[in-house]
Design an enzyme around this catalytic site. Structure first.
Site, PDB file in Angstrom:
ATOM      1  N   GLY A  10       0.824  -1.209   0.000  1.00  0.00           N
ATOM      2  CA  GLY A  10       0.000   0.000   0.000  1.00  0.00           C
ATOM      3  C   GLY A  10       0.856   1.256   0.000  1.00  0.00           C
ATOM      4  N   GLY A  14      -1.380   7.668   0.273  1.00  0.00           N
ATOM      5  CA  GLY A  14      -1.676   7.833   1.687  1.00  0.00           C
ATOM      6  C   GLY A  14      -0.503   7.639   2.615  1.00  0.00           C
ATOM      7  N   GLY A  16       1.253   4.946   3.452  1.00  0.00           N
ATOM      8  CA  GLY A  16       2.383   4.177   2.932  1.00  0.00           C
ATOM      9  C   GLY A  16       3.313   5.023   2.096  1.00  0.00           C
ATOM     10  N   SER A 136      -4.809  -1.125  14.575  1.00  0.00           N
ATOM     11  CA  SER A 136      -5.646   0.050  14.799  1.00  0.00           C
ATOM     12  C   SER A 136      -6.198  -0.018  16.211  1.00  0.00           C
ATOM     13  CB  SER A 136      -6.808   0.060  13.801  1.00  0.00           C
ATOM     14  OG  SER A 136      -7.802   0.987  14.179  1.00  0.00           O
ATOM     15  N   TYR A 168     -13.974  -4.836  10.097  1.00  0.00           N
ATOM     16  CA  TYR A 168     -12.706  -4.084  10.114  1.00  0.00           C
ATOM     17  C   TYR A 168     -12.032  -4.224  11.476  1.00  0.00           C
ATOM     18  CZ  TYR A 168      -9.383  -0.220  10.047  1.00  0.00           C
ATOM     19  OH  TYR A 168      -8.226   0.513  10.129  1.00  0.00           O
TER      20      TYR A 168
END
Length: 295
Positions: A10, A14, A16, A136, A168
């Site tokens: 990724g 963003g 990454g 997260s 998620y």
């Protein structure tokens, strides 16, 4: 001195991409794996122009496909560079649907694809290589604690769970289970490799959640007050340090919460029974054989 290499999933956009820029500025070789090849090309040019470092390699990678993960790992091996750091950053929010492997899209993209890639990259990592997977604070739920659900029921959800936003949260909980189990196995094998998790908080400016309508000022103030908000520049600086500084990121099996010092994840994330259940299921779903994982 041999140039060091970092692999980032990724890394075309963003968070990454911001990490890649900071690592490239230190003169490291960057390998980026992402789905959008046009974005990767643009990112490569952007990083080179910003840092003067043109040693940027881009390879197609779709973490929602076990076949793609395997093909990507083979291409990385063919490059012949030892991987000094691996940042498993790619992720999606709560996209519904099943993958070509018959698994929940979020489960496979955020968790299982990275688990398989980690196993496949171990043989080409430096002797003291670092692995950092993005988790997260949502791994414990947002305003109410997450209630455990067997991993098999999340991997192949029924109709009632197929659209739940908790998919998620579970995917990020599973990243922690994997990190903690993998770390214990590396340690038991006497390996110098380390694996850890990082929580960047809610970075609402990235593309993780494309629909920005939920990010009202009231919502952001609530996230800020409850400590859930994260800053992309600060986080990318912190992750760059964890990945590239000799003295940082040498812990094993810890949760970095927007810092280079270990934090504490939820009580649920430390349940040994659940973490071993996920490990066994992951081996089954990927067709990996435990004795062949090169710790």
């Amino acid at each position: 001195m041999e140039k060091k290499t970092i692999l980032i999933t990724g890394g075309a956009a963003g968070f990454g991409k911001e990490v890649a820029k900071k690592v490239a500025a230190k003169g490291w070789r960057i390998i980026i794996g992402a789905r959008n090849e046009k974005k990767m090309d643009a990112t490569k040019q952007e990083i080179t122009e910003a840092t003067g470092n043109s040693d940027i390699i881009t390879l197609p990678l779709d973490l929602s496909s076990l076949c793609s993960v395997r093909a990507f790992a083979e291409k990385v091996k063919e490059l012949g560079y030892p991987i000094d750091s691996f940042l498993g950053n790619a992720g999606i929010s709560s996209t519904p649907g099943l993958t070509e492997d018959g698994l929940d899209t979020v489960f496979e993209t955020n968790y299982l694809g990275h688990a398989l890639l980690t196993w496949l990259l171990l043989p080409v990592m430096s002797e003291d290589g670092k692995i950092l997977l993005i988790s997260s604070d949502m791994h414990e739920g947002l305003f109410t604690p997450l209630t455990y659900k067997p991993a098999a029921e999340v991997a192949k959800p029924d109709a009632a769970f197929a659209n739940s936003p908790d998919r998620y949260n579970f995917s990020k909980l599973y990243v922690l289970y994997f990190v903690y189990e993998m770390a214990s196995r590396l340690e038991a094998a006497g390996s110098k490799k380390v694996i850890n998790a990082f929580n960047p908080g809610l970075m609402h400016t990235t593309g993780l959640i494309p629909d920005k309508r939920m990010f009202t000022e009231e919502f952001l103030n609530t996230m800020r007050a409850t400590g859930h908000l994260g800053d992309i520049d600060q986080n990318s600086t912190t992750v760059c340090a964890l990945m590239t500084d000799d003295a940082a990121g040498r812990d094993n099996g810890v949760y970095y919460d927007r810092a280079t010092t270990p934090g504490k994840s939820s009580e649920l994330s430390y349940v040994l029974e659940y973490r071993k259940e996920l490990w066994d299921l992951s081996l089954e779903l990927t067709g990996m054989i435990e004795d062949r994982i090169a710790l």
